[in-house]
Design a protein around this motif. Structure first.
Motif, PDB file in Angstrom:
ATOM      1  N   MET A 158      -6.319 -73.472 138.557  1.00 46.93           N
ATOM      2  CA  MET A 158      -5.449 -72.382 139.362  1.00 46.93           C
ATOM      3  C   MET A 158      -6.150 -72.060 140.437  1.00 46.93           C
ATOM      4  N   ALA A 159      -5.285 -72.251 141.751  1.00 46.84           N
ATOM      5  CA  ALA A 159      -5.778 -71.427 142.952  1.00 46.84           C
ATOM      6  C   ALA A 159      -5.488 -70.272 143.223  1.00 46.84           C
ATOM      7  N   GLU A 160      -6.557 -69.434 143.708  1.00 39.87           N
ATOM      8  CA  GLU A 160      -6.268 -68.082 143.977  1.00 39.87           C
ATOM      9  C   GLU A 160      -6.364 -68.115 145.448  1.00 39.87           C
ATOM     10  N   GLN A 161      -5.640 -66.996 145.976  1.00 40.58           N
ATOM     11  CA  GLN A 161      -5.161 -66.872 147.224  1.00 40.58           C
ATOM     12  C   GLN A 161      -5.946 -65.476 147.916  1.00 40.58           C
ATOM     13  N   LEU A 162      -6.351 -65.228 149.215  1.00 39.54           N
ATOM     14  CA  LEU A 162      -6.824 -64.533 149.713  1.00 39.54           C
ATOM     15  C   LEU A 162      -5.993 -64.081 150.773  1.00 39.54           C
ATOM     16  N   GLN A 163      -5.504 -62.756 150.838  1.00 37.21           N
ATOM     17  CA  GLN A 163      -4.536 -62.387 151.835  1.00 37.21           C
ATOM     18  C   GLN A 163      -5.382 -61.812 153.086  1.00 37.21           C
ATOM     19  N   LEU A 164      -5.111 -62.333 154.248  1.00 35.99           N
ATOM     20  CA  LEU A 164      -5.784 -61.989 155.237  1.00 35.99           C
ATOM     21  C   LEU A 164      -4.680 -61.893 156.379  1.00 35.99           C
ATOM     22  N   GLU A 165      -5.385 -61.275 157.489  1.00 34.71           N
ATOM     23  CA  GLU A 165      -4.148 -61.036 158.757  1.00 34.71           C
ATOM     24  C   GLU A 165      -3.562 -62.371 159.285  1.00 34.71           C
ATOM     25  N   ARG A 200      -6.559 -70.265 149.775  1.00 32.89           N
ATOM     26  CA  ARG A 200      -6.647 -70.694 148.599  1.00 32.89           C
ATOM     27  C   ARG A 200      -7.823 -71.544 148.331  1.00 32.89           C
ATOM     28  N   ILE A 201      -8.561 -70.912 147.214  1.00 28.45           N
ATOM     29  CA  ILE A 201      -9.807 -71.919 146.879  1.00 28.45           C
ATOM     30  C   ILE A 201      -9.545 -72.137 145.474  1.00 28.45           C
ATOM     31  N   SER A 202      -9.497 -73.276 145.118  1.00 26.85           N
ATOM     32  CA  SER A 202      -8.970 -73.586 143.596  1.00 26.85           C
ATOM     33  C   SER A 202     -10.254 -73.490 142.821  1.00 26.85           C
ATOM     34  N   ASP A 203     -10.282 -73.443 141.490  1.00 26.33           N
ATOM     35  CA  ASP A 203     -11.256 -73.402 140.808  1.00 26.33           C
ATOM     36  C   ASP A 203     -12.233 -74.568 140.690  1.00 26.33           C
ATOM     37  N   ASP A 204     -11.378 -75.616 140.909  1.00 21.90           N
ATOM     38  CA  ASP A 204     -12.315 -76.847 140.986  1.00 21.90           C
ATOM     39  C   ASP A 204     -13.271 -77.110 141.959  1.00 21.90           C
ATOM     40  N   VAL A 205     -12.777 -76.359 143.358  1.00 25.39           N
ATOM     41  CA  VAL A 205     -13.680 -76.530 144.274  1.00 25.39           C
ATOM     42  C   VAL A 205     -14.821 -75.625 143.901  1.00 25.39           C
ATOM     43  N   VAL A 206     -14.714 -74.292 143.328  1.00 27.10           N
ATOM     44  CA  VAL A 206     -15.769 -73.765 143.252  1.00 27.10           C
ATOM     45  C   VAL A 206     -16.581 -74.347 142.070  1.00 27.10           C
ATOM     46  N   ALA A 207     -16.083 -75.128 140.977  1.00 22.08           N
ATOM     47  CA  ALA A 207     -16.861 -75.582 139.923  1.00 22.08           C
ATOM     48  C   ALA A 207     -17.700 -76.626 140.698  1.00 22.08           C
ATOM     49  N   LYS A 208     -17.342 -77.586 141.437  1.00 21.36           N
ATOM     50  CA  LYS A 208     -17.659 -78.499 142.165  1.00 21.36           C
ATOM     51  C   LYS A 208     -19.038 -78.294 143.010  1.00 21.36           C
ATOM     52  N   ILE A 209     -19.072 -77.104 143.731  1.00 21.20           N
ATOM     53  CA  ILE A 209     -19.826 -76.376 144.709  1.00 21.20           C
ATOM     54  C   ILE A 209     -21.021 -75.990 143.713  1.00 21.20           C
ATOM     55  N   ALA A 210     -20.748 -75.194 142.786  1.00 18.41           N
ATOM     56  CA  ALA A 210     -21.707 -74.843 141.625  1.00 18.41           C
ATOM     57  C   ALA A 210     -22.435 -75.816 141.072  1.00 18.41           C
ATOM     58  N   VAL A 246     -15.772 -71.869 135.751  1.00 19.05           N
ATOM     59  CA  VAL A 246     -15.507 -71.079 136.486  1.00 19.05           C
ATOM     60  C   VAL A 246     -14.169 -70.055 136.217  1.00 19.05           C
ATOM     61  N   GLU A 247     -14.256 -68.849 136.747  1.00 17.27           N
ATOM     62  CA  GLU A 247     -13.165 -67.943 136.636  1.00 17.27           C
ATOM     63  C   GLU A 247     -13.135 -67.381 138.304  1.00 17.27           C
ATOM     64  N   VAL A 248     -12.124 -67.874 139.047  1.00 19.98           N
ATOM     65  CA  VAL A 248     -12.159 -67.332 140.396  1.00 19.98           C
ATOM     66  C   VAL A 248     -10.929 -66.509 140.547  1.00 19.98           C
ATOM     67  N   GLY A 249     -11.263 -65.300 141.061  1.00 21.96           N
ATOM     68  CA  GLY A 249     -10.254 -64.117 141.459  1.00 21.96           C
ATOM     69  C   GLY A 249     -10.226 -64.085 142.768  1.00 21.96           C
ATOM     70  N   GLN A 250      -9.198 -63.084 143.430  1.00 26.51           N
ATOM     71  CA  GLN A 250      -8.931 -62.978 144.624  1.00 26.51           C
ATOM     72  C   GLN A 250     -10.235 -63.081 145.590  1.00 26.51           C
ATOM     73  N   LEU A 251     -11.023 -62.188 144.949  1.00 25.43           N
ATOM     74  CA  LEU A 251     -12.356 -62.023 146.098  1.00 25.43           C
ATOM     75  C   LEU A 251     -13.851 -62.176 145.356  1.00 25.43           C
ATOM     76  N   GLU A 252     -13.622 -62.563 144.029  1.00 25.98           N
ATOM     77  CA  GLU A 252     -14.673 -62.802 143.193  1.00 25.98           C
ATOM     78  C   GLU A 252     -14.603 -63.868 142.443  1.00 25.98           C
ATOM     79  N   ALA A 253     -15.962 -64.311 141.843  1.00 27.50           N
ATOM     80  CA  ALA A 253     -16.033 -65.628 141.040  1.00 27.50           C
ATOM     81  C   ALA A 253     -16.898 -65.164 139.796  1.00 27.50           C
TER      82      ALA A 253
END
Length: 120
Positions: free
Chosen positions: A1-8, A13-23, A59-66
């Motif tokens: 699941m991709a989480e979304q950061l709301q910015l100006e 959106r950074i997907s769980d798979d991306v964070v898992a691959k980096i880790a 991984v568990e990715v939230g809007q601002l944390e993982a």
């Protein structure tokens, strides 16, 4: 699941798979780590779904944390506590630097010890 950061300027959106691959990549670059451990349930998931599940990384990715869970196999005669601390630091730095997410925890489960030259 991709989480979304709301910015100006829009959303990121950074997907769980991306964070898992980096880790996973940061983990394998850590001295003393022989391999990531897939575990039994992940092996079944690969067979049943045909999906390429990131081996040994959850991984568990939230809007601002993982939060990251790692299952590893260390090299024999390596101080496990030192390698585990270095692993936590390397993974935290890689994920935070590349994604901008705050890593709240990096949990390490040592599931095995390997001699150099073992087939993993």
């Amino acid at each position: 699941m991709a989480e979304q950061l709301q910015l100006e300027g829009g959303n990121i959106r950074i997907s769980d798979d991306v964070v898992a691959k980096i880790a996973g990549m940061a983990a394998m670059e850590t001295p003393g780590i022989a391999a990531m451990s897939g575990g039994l349930s992940e092996g079944w998931a690969k067979r049943l779904s045909g999906k390429n599940v990131q081996k040994g990384v959850g991984v568990e990715v939230g809007q601002l944390e993982a939060a990251i869970d790692l299952r590893i196999i260390v090299l024999y005669e390596t101080p496990i506590h030192e390698v585990s601390r270095m692993l936590q630091q390397n993974v935290r730095e890689a994920v935070e630097t590349m994604t901008g997410l705050r890593v709240v925890e990096v949990n390490v489960k040592v599931e095995g010890v390997s001699f150099r030259g073992d087939d993993l």
